[in-house]
Design a protein around this motif. Structure first.
Motif, PDB file in Angstrom:
ATOM      1  N   GLU A 112      -4.699  10.028   8.220  1.00 26.61           N
ATOM      2  CA  GLU A 112      -4.049   8.272  10.023  1.00 26.61           C
ATOM      3  C   GLU A 112      -3.855   7.216   9.312  1.00 26.61           C
ATOM      4  O   GLU A 112      -3.946   6.325   8.446  1.00 26.61           O
ATOM      5  N   ASN A 113      -2.938   7.088  10.134  1.00 25.01           N
ATOM      6  CA  ASN A 113      -1.573   5.435   9.238  1.00 25.01           C
ATOM      7  C   ASN A 113      -2.665   4.548  10.001  1.00 25.01           C
ATOM      8  O   ASN A 113      -3.287   3.731   8.074  1.00 25.01           O
ATOM      9  N   SER A 114      -3.235   3.633  10.754  1.00 27.28           N
ATOM     10  CA  SER A 114      -4.215   3.065  10.120  1.00 27.28           C
ATOM     11  C   SER A 114      -5.535   2.805   8.931  1.00 27.28           C
ATOM     12  O   SER A 114      -5.511   2.122   8.573  1.00 27.28           O
ATOM     13  N   ILE A 115      -6.434   4.609   8.984  1.00 24.80           N
ATOM     14  CA  ILE A 115      -7.378   4.238   7.729  1.00 24.80           C
ATOM     15  C   ILE A 115      -6.134   4.306   6.799  1.00 24.80           C
ATOM     16  O   ILE A 115      -7.049   3.154   5.890  1.00 24.80           O
ATOM     17  N   PHE A 116      -5.018   4.844   6.921  1.00 22.89           N
ATOM     18  CA  PHE A 116      -4.706   4.951   5.474  1.00 22.89           C
ATOM     19  C   PHE A 116      -4.437   3.824   5.028  1.00 22.89           C
ATOM     20  O   PHE A 116      -4.583   3.362   3.686  1.00 22.89           O
ATOM     21  N   ARG A 117      -3.429   3.014   5.504  1.00 25.46           N
ATOM     22  CA  ARG A 117      -3.262   0.985   5.202  1.00 25.46           C
ATOM     23  C   ARG A 117      -4.117   0.374   5.123  1.00 25.46           C
ATOM     24  O   ARG A 117      -4.597  -0.227   4.524  1.00 25.46           O
ATOM     25  N   SER A 118      -5.782   0.657   5.701  1.00 26.31           N
ATOM     26  CA  SER A 118      -6.500  -0.334   5.516  1.00 26.31           C
ATOM     27  C   SER A 118      -7.552  -0.094   4.915  1.00 26.31           C
ATOM     28  O   SER A 118      -7.855  -0.847   3.470  1.00 26.31           O
ATOM     29  N   TYR A 119      -7.320   1.320   4.046  1.00 28.14           N
ATOM     30  CA  TYR A 119      -7.853   1.479   2.278  1.00 28.14           C
ATOM     31  C   TYR A 119      -6.783   1.725   1.378  1.00 28.14           C
ATOM     32  O   TYR A 119      -7.624   0.947   0.143  1.00 28.14           O
ATOM     33  N   TYR A 120      -5.985   1.925   1.449  1.00 25.67           N
ATOM     34  CA  TYR A 120      -5.314   2.307   0.096  1.00 25.67           C
ATOM     35  C   TYR A 120      -3.340   1.093   0.342  1.00 25.67           C
ATOM     36  O   TYR A 120      -3.279   1.889  -0.945  1.00 25.67           O
ATOM     37  N   SER A 121      -3.614   0.619   1.442  1.00 23.84           N
ATOM     38  CA  SER A 121      -2.219   0.101   1.405  1.00 23.84           C
ATOM     39  C   SER A 121      -1.318  -1.134  -0.073  1.00 23.84           C
ATOM     40  O   SER A 121      -0.668  -1.387  -0.271  1.00 23.84           O
ATOM     41  N   GLU A 122      -3.224  -2.024  -0.694  1.00 24.86           N
ATOM     42  CA  GLU A 122      -2.786  -2.091  -1.705  1.00 24.86           C
ATOM     43  C   GLU A 122      -2.651  -1.344  -2.873  1.00 24.86           C
ATOM     44  O   GLU A 122      -2.458  -1.633  -3.587  1.00 24.86           O
ATOM     45  N   TYR A 123      -2.722  -0.689  -2.659  1.00 25.58           N
ATOM     46  CA  TYR A 123      -2.501   0.129  -4.547  1.00 25.58           C
ATOM     47  C   TYR A 123      -0.762   0.257  -4.808  1.00 25.58           C
ATOM     48  O   TYR A 123       0.009   0.226  -3.974  1.00 25.58           O
ATOM     49  N   LEU A 124      -0.402   0.178  -5.529  1.00 22.59           N
ATOM     50  CA  LEU A 124       0.323  -0.119  -6.542  1.00 22.59           C
ATOM     51  C   LEU A 124       1.817   0.709  -6.051  1.00 22.59           C
ATOM     52  O   LEU A 124       2.577   0.787  -5.717  1.00 22.59           O
ATOM     53  N   GLY A 125       0.493   1.989  -6.445  1.00 26.88           N
ATOM     54  CA  GLY A 125       1.113   2.822  -6.603  1.00 26.88           C
ATOM     55  C   GLY A 125       2.461   3.450  -4.968  1.00 26.88           C
ATOM     56  O   GLY A 125       3.132   4.451  -4.759  1.00 26.88           O
ATOM     57  N   VAL A 126       1.753   3.271  -3.837  1.00 25.15           N
ATOM     58  CA  VAL A 126       1.688   2.480  -2.630  1.00 25.15           C
ATOM     59  C   VAL A 126       2.192   2.158  -2.154  1.00 25.15           C
ATOM     60  O   VAL A 126       3.870   2.344  -1.519  1.00 25.15           O
ATOM     61  N   THR A 127       2.238   1.105  -3.083  1.00 27.14           N
ATOM     62  CA  THR A 127       3.793   0.017  -2.384  1.00 27.14           C
ATOM     63  C   THR A 127       5.190  -0.619  -3.145  1.00 27.14           C
ATOM     64  O   THR A 127       6.337  -0.224  -2.626  1.00 27.14           O
ATOM     65  N   LYS A 128       4.702   0.670  -4.109  1.00 26.21           N
ATOM     66  CA  LYS A 128       5.551   0.789  -4.603  1.00 26.21           C
ATOM     67  C   LYS A 128       6.858   2.435  -4.149  1.00 26.21           C
ATOM     68  O   LYS A 128       8.417   1.954  -4.220  1.00 26.21           O
ATOM     69  N   THR A 129       6.241   3.014  -3.850  1.00 22.10           N
ATOM     70  CA  THR A 129       6.898   3.920  -3.136  1.00 22.10           C
ATOM     71  C   THR A 129       7.168   4.153  -1.861  1.00 22.10           C
ATOM     72  O   THR A 129       7.633   4.393  -0.795  1.00 22.10           O
ATOM     73  N   GLN A 130       6.021   2.670  -0.766  1.00 26.52           N
ATOM     74  CA  GLN A 130       6.217   2.689   0.580  1.00 26.52           C
ATOM     75  C   GLN A 130       5.464   4.021   1.122  1.00 26.52           C
ATOM     76  O   GLN A 130       5.911   5.074   2.631  1.00 26.52           O
TER      77      GLN A 130
END
Length: 302
Positions: free
Chosen positions: A74-92
Motif C-alpha cells: 500500500e503506497n503510504s505504508i510502503f513509503r513510510s517504512y521503506y522509502s529510505e532504503y537505497l534499493g528503493v531510492t535508486k530504482t524509484q
C-alpha cells in the motif's frame, strides 16, 4: 487426454526438439519454466510442483498474500517504512504500482505468488540446470557421466499451453496498460478468493521490463495463490478440468525430465557439453541479467 504429460528426455534430444521452435512470443501459445528440483540431507530426491514461493515459504504460517499486498505494498505504508532504503531510492520503487513492485521483489527472490515463466525453451533449460548443486572432482562411468548424482534425480522443464488455459477458464486479468490496482474489487477477488484460487498469465508485461530483465529472459508470470491449501497448480488444474468435464485435445502441461547426471560430463570427453551449447546461444547469467543475480547463477552454472 490427461492434463499433464511427463516425458523423460536427454538434453541433446531436448535441444533438437526445439531447434526450429518459433521464439516469437506473439505467435506461440507455449510458455516454459525450468526447475532443478532438490535432494534432502539423506540424498532422497525431492521433485518440486508448480507453487508460488510465497505459499511455499509461508505454508506453515497461514499467511495471506492478499494481506501482504495490502499491508506492505500500500503506497503510504510502503513509503513510510521503506522509502529510505537505497534499493528503493535508486530504482524509484516508491513510484511503482503494486504489480511493478511485485515484479521487482520477485526478481530479487522476495516470496510472492508470481511464478516465473519464459517464452524461450532454452532459457527454461538454463534455469532448470543452473541451480543443480555442483561438485569438486568425481568418478565417471564409461560415457563420461559423474557417478556422484543419484539415478533418480532429474531437472523439470514445464511446457504450458496458454490457449488451453483460456479454454479451461484461466484468464489474463492484467488490463491492456499493465496496470494493477491492488485496492480494486477485481484485485481483491484475485488475491482473496479462498474457494477457487485464481491463476492468470501476464503474457506481455509492459512496465519495468528493463529493470527486471524480462526482455532478456523473454519472461512472463503465472499468478497462483493457493493460500491455506496444500495442492499445487497441477492439482488445481486437473481438478478444474475434471469438475467441468473439459475435453482436451492435447495436454495442458508437458513436463520434460532431464536426469542430473547427464548434464555434467567429464571435461576430457570430446563431445560438446550442454554448458557450451547454451553459452553459444547467449543463454547464461551475464546475458540474462543486468546485475549480481546473473553472477550468482553463473558461479554455479560454470
Amino acid at each position: 487426454m490427461k492434463a499433464i504429460f511427463y516425458e523423460e528426455i536427454k538434453w541433446q534430444e531436448y535441444l533438437k526438439k526445439f531447434e526450429n521452435f518459433n521464439l516469437d512470443s506473439s505467435n506461440s501459445p507455449y510458455i516454459f519454466r525450468g526447475q532443478s528440483n532438490d535432494i534432502d540431507k539423506n540424498q532422497k530426491f525431492i521433485p518440486w510442483n508448480l507453487t508460488s514461493s510465497f505459499n511455499r515459504y509461508y505454508s506453515e504460517w497461514n499467511l495471506s498474500f492478499f494481506e501482504f499486498v495490502n499491508q506492505q505494498l500500500e503506497n503510504s505504508i510502503f513509503r513510510s517504512y521503506y522509502s529510505e532504503y537505497l534499493g528503493v531510492t535508486k530504482t524509484q520503487l516508491n513510484s511503482f504500482n503494486a504489480l511493478q513492485k511485485l515484479y521487482f521483489l520477485q526478481h530479487y527472490q522476495v516470496p510472492t505468488c508470481l511464478i516465473d515463466f519464459t517464452f524461450n525453451p532454452f532459457i527454461a533449460l538454463y534455469f532448470a540446470i543452473s541451480s543443480i548443486k555442483g561438485f569438486s572432482g568425481s568418478q565417471y562411468d564409461n560415457l563420461g557421466y559423474p557417478l556422484i548424482y543419484p539415478e533418480d534425480c532429474y531437472a523439470s522443464i514445464y511446457q504450458l499451453n496458454c490457449e488451453i488455459l483460456k479454454d479451461v477458464g484461466i484468464e489474463n486479468i492484467i488490463d491492456k496498460n499493465g496496470a494493477f490496482l491492488y485496492h480494486s474489487d477485481n484485485a481483491k477477488y484475485v488475491f482473496d478468493n479462498r474457494e477457487n484460487p485464481i491463476a492468470f498469465l501476464d503474457l506481455n508485461p509492459k512496465s519495468g521490463n528493463e529493470i527486471y530483465n524480462l526482455k532478456k529472459q523473454q519472461g512472463c508470470f503465472l499468478f497462483f495463490d493457493n493460500h491455506n491449501r496444500t495442492h499445487s497448480f497441477e492439482d488445481y488444474l486437473e481438478s478444474k478440468i475434471s469438475s467441468n468435464s473439459i475435453y482436451l485435445k492435447e495436454p495442458v502441461i508437458i513436463v520434460y525430465k532431464i536426469k542430473w547426471y547427464t548434464v555434467f560430463r567429464n571435461m576430457a570427453n570430446t563431445e560438446k557439453t550442454l554448458f557450451k551449447h547454451l553459452k553459444e546461444k547467449g543463454i547464461y547469467g551475464k546475458e540474462l541479467f543486468d546485475d549480481l543475480q546473473g553472477l550468482k547463477y553463473d558461479f554455479n552454472f560454470f
